[in-house]
Design an enzyme around this catalytic site. Structure first.
Site, PDB file in Angstrom:
ATOM      1  N   LEU A 203      -2.596 -12.229   1.353  1.00 50.15           N
ATOM      2  CA  LEU A 203      -2.851 -10.675   1.380  1.00 50.15           C
ATOM      3  C   LEU A 203      -4.599 -10.807   1.751  1.00 50.15           C
ATOM      4  CD1 LEU A 203      -2.371  -7.901   1.051  1.00 50.15           C
ATOM      5  CD2 LEU A 203      -2.864  -7.945  -1.558  1.00 50.15           C
ATOM      6  N   ASP A 204      -4.936 -10.319   2.760  1.00 46.27           N
ATOM      7  CA  ASP A 204      -6.207 -10.052   3.155  1.00 46.27           C
ATOM      8  C   ASP A 204      -6.731  -8.446   2.570  1.00 46.27           C
ATOM      9  OD1 ASP A 204      -8.763  -9.757   3.932  1.00 46.27           O
ATOM     10  OD2 ASP A 204      -8.391 -10.225   6.177  1.00 46.27           O
TER      11      ASP A 204
END
Length: 267
Positions: A174-175
């Site tokens: 998850l960026d």
């Protein structure tokens, strides 16, 4: 007086690695272990100028400053040369401080006279000092490693992608700063390493073009709709999400912890 060159190099390598670890811990900059080791090797090799008289020219203070700066530049990279100047200053301050501490400890084992001055003939605490340096280096790098692993584990998701009855199992990270969306459908995008789809050819007639921009970079990504995208957080069940997948040629994680980047909209 006998000098064992290998011992001198190893001891100074440990000292330089210790000082560089402190330096970048003080300025709060994450650095790679390989670059730290490479810079410390350079510092250890530079020690030979104090052993061989033919190299005494390189012991002048301006050259010492240049070597210290080059050691920082190896770690920081030439693009961050200004930060390298700051790290060099901290490195030199740490070096002087360590020298003062060692000199203070040596005074307990070596006599000083007004006529003869002070000479260090015995320093039995050297082994203890080196041991403390090694303990600090291992502790500092271990803490950094486990902190990094904790972040990766907390933001890693299992992803299943179905294309023409073929299931692809992917690890997605998850960026949190990634808000990439396809402008027409407004669907979030998942950037995936292209090599995972080596046995599948996407239909170029149904391609979506997604504009992206980053610091110093901008361009377009090709995106495709797939039959199904399932995502699962650790300890939870899979759930279906709507998303566009964007194959990329880059390797997203050198340590192969993940092979996809998830935007916030996916989660």
């Amino acid at each position: 007086m006998e000098i064992y060159l290998d011992v001198v190099l190893i001891e100074n390598f440990i000292v330089d690695l210790f000082l560089l670890s402190i330096t970048f811990n003080v300025i709060r900059v994450e650095v790679k272990n390989k670059k730290l080791v490479l810079s410390s090797i350079l510092g250890a090799i530079y020690t030979m100028v104090m052993i061989f008289p033919t190299l005494s020219f390189f012991s002048f203070m301006p050259i010492q400053f240049c070597v210290a700066y080059f050691m920082s530049l190896i770690i920081m990279g030439k693009e961050r040369w200004k930060m390298a100047i700051k790290s060099t200053a901290v490195f030199l301050i740490a070096s002087v401080t360590l020298s003062g501490i060692c000199f203070y400890l040596a005074e307990f084992e070596n006599s000083y006279t007004f006529c003869n001055g002070f000479s260090i003939n015995n320093f039995s605490l050297k082994s203890l000092v080196l041991a403390l340096m090694i303990i600090y280096i291992i502790y500092f790098r271990a803490i950094s490693y486990f902190r990094e692993r904790s972040v990766i584990n907390n933001f890693t998701f299992d992803v299943e992608i179905y294309i023409d009855d073929i299931k692809y199992l992917i690890k997605g990270f998850l960026d949190t700063g990634n808000e990439l969306r396809e402008p027409i459908t407004n669907l979030p995008c998942i950037i995936i390493e292209e090599r995972l789809f080596y046995n599948y050819k996407f239909n170029e007639d149904k391609v979506y073009y997604i504009n992206y921009s980053a610091i110093g970079y901008e361009g377009k990504l090709k995106g495709f709709k797939v039959d199904r995208v399932m995502i699962r957080e650790e300890g939870k069940d899979f759930r279906e999400v709507k998303a566009i997948i964007c194959p990329c040629k880059d390797i997203l994680s050198r340590e192969k912890d993940f092979n996809a980047l998830l935007s916030r909209g996916v989660v």
